[in-house]
Design a protein around this motif. Structure first.
Motif: not given
Length: 148
Positions: A48-59
């Motif tokens: 796992p990475t540190d955070s959810v991808h910003q593009s995923t959060v946005e869509v």
């Protein structure tokens, strides 16, 4: 209707895109179908990475779901052993050792949204939303048929 609890695990490498979307859509779909505690959803990554991808959060926000407070997590061997259905998102999951999974194993073979344009990520999001709806319909119908 589902009589026994079904555990579904959505697994990816980073747990920062596809598996997060699948989990969010599954929870919304469960609520819409009044499945309550009949289905348990697990999500995690092998690295796992540190955070959810910003593009995923946005869509996902465009679809009415806020993932900004989600944190990717590691999926454990024990969680996979307990899952009835393990769904990988199309990423390499060699370190999960599918032969050890005790339930139904499926790979959705989805493109990785990381670093992709918002239009591509939207397409991935929409495919995940449809697959999750189909999965929960399948679970609901299958469990109904078993109890008839």
């Amino acid at each position: 209707m589902i009589d026994d609890e079904v555990i579904v695990a959505f697994v990816c490498v980073q747990n920062a895109g596809r598996s997060q979307m699948a989990t969010a859509f599954a929870k919304r779909e469960m609520e819409n179908r009044n499945l309550g505690n009949r289905v348990e959803i697990l999500t995690g990554g092998t690295n796992p990475t540190d955070s959810v991808h910003q593009s995923t959060v946005e869509v996902m926000r465009e679809d009415g779901i806020d993932l900004s407070d989600r944190t990717p997590r590691e999926i454990t061997f024990e969680e996979l052993q307990d899952a009835d259905i393990v769904i990988t998102m199309g990423c390499s999951a060699d370190d999960l050792c599918p032969a050890t999974w005790s339930g139904d194993n499926r790979d959705w073979d989805l493109d990785d949204p990381h670093g992709r344009s918002l239009d591509i990520v939207r397409g991935i999001r929409d495919e995940i939303r449809d697959r999750v709806a189909d999965l929960l319909a399948e679970l609901e119908a299958g469990r109904s048929a078993e109890t008839s």
